[in-house]
Structure formats: C-alpha cells, structure tokens
Enzyme design. Structure first.
Site, short mmCIF file in Angstrom:
data_model
loop_
_atom_site.label_atom_id
_atom_site.label_comp_id
_atom_site.label_asym_id
_atom_site.label_seq_id
_atom_site.Cartn_x
_atom_site.Cartn_y
_atom_site.Cartn_z
N THR A 85 -36.55 24.74 45.49
CA THR A 85 -36.54 25.10 46.91
C THR A 85 -35.17 25.51 47.41
O THR A 85 -35.05 26.41 48.25
CB THR A 85 -37.04 23.89 47.75
N ASP A 106 -40.10 27.46 40.06
CA ASP A 106 -40.47 26.24 40.79
C ASP A 106 -40.52 25.17 39.70
O ASP A 106 -41.10 25.38 38.63
CB ASP A 106 -41.85 26.45 41.42
N SER A 107 -39.94 24.02 39.95
CA SER A 107 -39.79 23.04 38.87
C SER A 107 -41.12 22.46 38.39
O SER A 107 -41.15 21.77 37.37
CB SER A 107 -38.83 21.93 39.28
N SER A 108 -42.21 22.74 39.08
CA SER A 108 -43.52 22.32 38.56
C SER A 108 -43.80 23.04 37.24
O SER A 108 -44.66 22.61 36.47
CB SER A 108 -44.63 22.64 39.56
N THR A 140 -37.03 19.82 43.23
CA THR A 140 -37.10 18.36 43.33
C THR A 140 -38.34 17.77 42.65
O THR A 140 -38.31 16.61 42.24
CB THR A 140 -37.12 17.91 44.82
N ASP A 141 -39.41 18.58 42.54
CA ASP A 141 -40.68 17.99 42.07
C ASP A 141 -40.56 17.30 40.72
O ASP A 141 -41.12 16.22 40.52
CB ASP A 141 -41.77 19.07 42.01
N GLN A 154 -47.18 -0.05 36.99
CA GLN A 154 -47.46 0.84 38.12
C GLN A 154 -46.62 0.45 39.35
O GLN A 154 -46.50 1.23 40.28
CB GLN A 154 -48.95 0.78 38.49
N CYS A 155 -46.08 -0.76 39.33
CA CYS A 155 -45.25 -1.20 40.47
C CYS A 155 -43.91 -0.46 40.43
O CYS A 155 -43.36 -0.23 39.37
CB CYS A 155 -44.95 -2.69 40.38
N1 ASP Z 1 -41.74 22.89 44.43
C1 ASP Z 1 -40.31 22.80 44.50
C2 ASP Z 1 -39.75 22.61 43.11
O1 ASP Z 1 -39.79 21.53 42.60
C3 ASP Z 1 -39.91 21.68 45.40
C4 ASP Z 1 -38.43 21.53 45.62
O2 ASP Z 1 -37.58 22.12 45.00
O3 ASP Z 1 -38.08 20.73 46.51
O4 ASP Z 1 -39.29 23.55 42.51
#
Ligand code: ASP
EC number: 3.5.1.1
Length: 349
Positions: free
Chosen positions: A20, A63-65, A95-96, A284-285
């Site tokens: 992002t 996009d990091s996904s 961030t993902d 899972q905690c």
């Molecule tokens: N979908 C974005 C990513 O991970 C989200 C981000 O960067 O905040 O690339």
C-alpha cells in the site's frame, strides 16, 4: 536511483517489493502498486536524511498477498549480494504478509550483523494522511542506527517498523487493518520505540553474531497449517495429513497446546508422525505458551513426537518449518531444531 547528501554518514539499500505504501488508485478505484520513482517524487524528505539511500526493485511491485517463497529467497540473495556495500537494509513491503516475510528472512539470514527493517503503510504515500513517509523515514533511521559510543550496529536483526514500534521480525503479527498501529509484538517486548527520540531497548536486542553471515537458499513448501476447531472431521484432517509428499505441519491447537483425545484424532497424528511428518504445536491464543503435558488433553502429544512451539507466532512457526525442512536433515534432527530457539523466535523456559 539514489538520494545523495554531500557527506552521508551511512548508506542504506531499500528493497522495494510493493504494498500500500507505494500504491495509487487505478481507473476502477482499486489500489494498485506503482514504481519507486513515483514514490520518491512524493517524498522530498528522503533528501534531508544524512544518508545515501539507494533503491532496488525486487521485481514488479506486488500486493503482498501475492508474495511467494521464491520472493523471500530473492530478498535474502539480494541482501547477501549487497551486504558489504551497505550499512543497513529496508524492505518496503505490503502489510498483509509482512510478518511472514520478516520471519522467513530472519531464518534465512543466519549470523546477521546488520539491520534489516521491513516497513510499509496503511495509507498510500500520495494520501494526505499517509503513514508511509513517517514509517519509511523512521525505518531508514533505525536501519542506520549505531551504538552512540562503540559505533557498532545497534539492531543486528531482521525487524519490522510500523507506526511507532520496532519489533523483532519473527515476533510480529498484523493485528489491525484499519488503524495505523497495524502490528504487535507477540510474547516479546518491542526492540525500540519512536517518539520524539528513538528509544532503543538494548537488553531485548540480539547481540552481534560471532560468525560470518550465512545466507540459506532453500525453503520447503511441502507443509500445511491446520487450525483445530470443534467439529473438525476425520475426513478433513486426513485429507491434509495424508497428502503424499507432506513433510511438516503446524497444528494450531487450543489454549496452552491442547487438542482432542478422540481415538481417530490421535491415530491420524500417530500415522503422520510415523511417516516422518514433522508436527509442530502452536497455540491459537495470542499470548501465553504451549505447555504439552499441562492438561491431559496435551499430555499424549509429546509421545506422538509432536514438537511444542512454546510462545512462537503462527507466522514464525510455518516459516521456521519451511526453513528447517529445507535443511534436509531428516525427521528426528528436524524435530530437534524446531524445538530450539534459532533466531529469538521463542522464549525457552
Ligand atoms: N494489500 C496490501 C499489501 O499487503 C496491504 C498493505 O500494504 O497495507 O500489499
């Protein structure tokens, strides 16, 4: 491409992967990555830093996904190649999956003696209320930080800077998708905090390694991640544990590492373990730790050869498993390594 002050005090390489921070809206109103040249134009403050900042693209910004294990190996190889040329490294990343990437890099870079900081943003660099500028500028300062007296590297670790916290990479977890404080450090204090001054918590930071940097170049993707839930059926569990080439599996169990004691469940685990599948027990905690044997519902797990993950995050657990299996040591030795603290990812009691 470089920002060059007259007499820079340090040199930092930014590895730009996307996310992002560097995105802009397309005609359909969706956020898509742009190139670093466009970002740099929106960040004149980069020129105010008394450091040489050079930028290299990992590939087409993503996009990091979409990040893959091949991307992690490329990041590690790039850091190895440029290791002697720069004082520190910043990875600009979405961030993902940033916590997974930071954890993976922490395992791949053994004996790291320089700072590698992952950062990104919740709002693109062009947005009025963007956090990209602050995050990137502070990450650069963190990457260049030295002990005031000894002038040695302050944070010889793979870490993640976001909002105001510097977190060990393999302890980070994305916990928030709407607010600026997107990451938390799980079961370990932050390494530094950015207020008006940068405050480093030296006693929580790893020491400089004695040995030379060793960059690993293999990760084994033949792994699975199974989160237990009441109602998980034998059919679904078997479909995953009986995959032909499965070599490791992270089991996300309840509480302090507890799981059902139903005979079919135990039998599934026993069969997988006997076939040499490395099973790693993670809770899972979000806080606390796995203590196999505290309850009857976890007492049998150690007997089945299942390794307790202590207080590790799921992100660090799955990347550690890929890393350890990539070393090709066989199940017994792999189980031993999984139980050890390799890069500060677990606190052993
Ligand atoms: N979908 C974005 C990513 O991970 C989200 C981000 O960067 O905040 O690339």
């Amino acid at each position: 491409m470089a920002a060059t002050p007259e007499s820079p005090q340090s040199s930092i390489l930014v590895i730009y992967t996307g996310g992002t921070a560097g995105m802009a809206y397309n005609k359909r109103g969706e956020l898509v990555p742009m190139n670093f040249e466009q970002i740099r134009r929106k960040m004149p403050e980069l020129r105010q830093l008394n450091m040489l900042v050079e930028v290299v693209n990992l590939g087409e910004p993503i996009d990091s996904s979409n990040v893959t294990t091949a991307d992690w190996l490329r990041m590690a190889a790039l850091i190895a190649e440029k290791y002697d040329q720069y004082d520190g490294f910043v990875v600009l990343h979405g961030t993902d999956t940033m916590a997974y990437s930071a954890a993976a890099l922490s395992f791949l870079l053994e004996n790291l003696g320089k700072t590698v900081v992952f950062t990104g943003a919740q709002v693109p660099v062009g947005g009025i209320r963007t956090d990209a500028r602050r995050n990137l500028v502070t990450a650069l300062e963190m990457a260049a930080a030295r002990h005031p007296m000894a002038k040695t590297v302050r944070v010889p670790e793979v870490c993640l800077f976001f909002n105001d916290l510097l977190i060990r990479g393999n302890r980070a977890k994305k916990v928030e998708s709407q607010q600026y404080d997107a990451f938390r450090s799980e079961n370990y204090p932050p390494l530094a905090q950015a207020g008006i001054e940068l405050a480093f918590h030296d006693r929580h930071i790893r020491l400089l390694p004695a040995g030379k940097l060793c960059v690993h170049q293999r990760l084994d993707e033949r792994v699975a991640l199974i989160r237990l839930f009441p109602g998980l059926s034998e059919r679904v569990l078997r479909a995953q544990l009986e995959l032909d080439d499965l070599r490791g599996c992270v089991l996300e169990t309840y509480g302090s590492g507890n799981a059902p004691t139903t005979p079919w469940f135990l039998q599934c685990l026993r069969e997988a373990s006997d076939r040499g599948v490395v099973l790693f027990n993670v809770s899972q905690c979000e806080e606390g730790r796995v203590l196999q044997g505290r309850y009857e519902t976890s007492a049998y797990l150690s007997d089945l050869g299942i390794v307790g993950g202590d207080d590790i995050t799921v992100e660090a657990a799955i990347t550690k498993l890929m890393f350890v299996l990539g070393l090709d040591l066989g199940p017994a030795q792999s189980r031993r390594l999984m139980a050890q603290d390799l890069r500060g990812e677990i606190t052993l009691l």
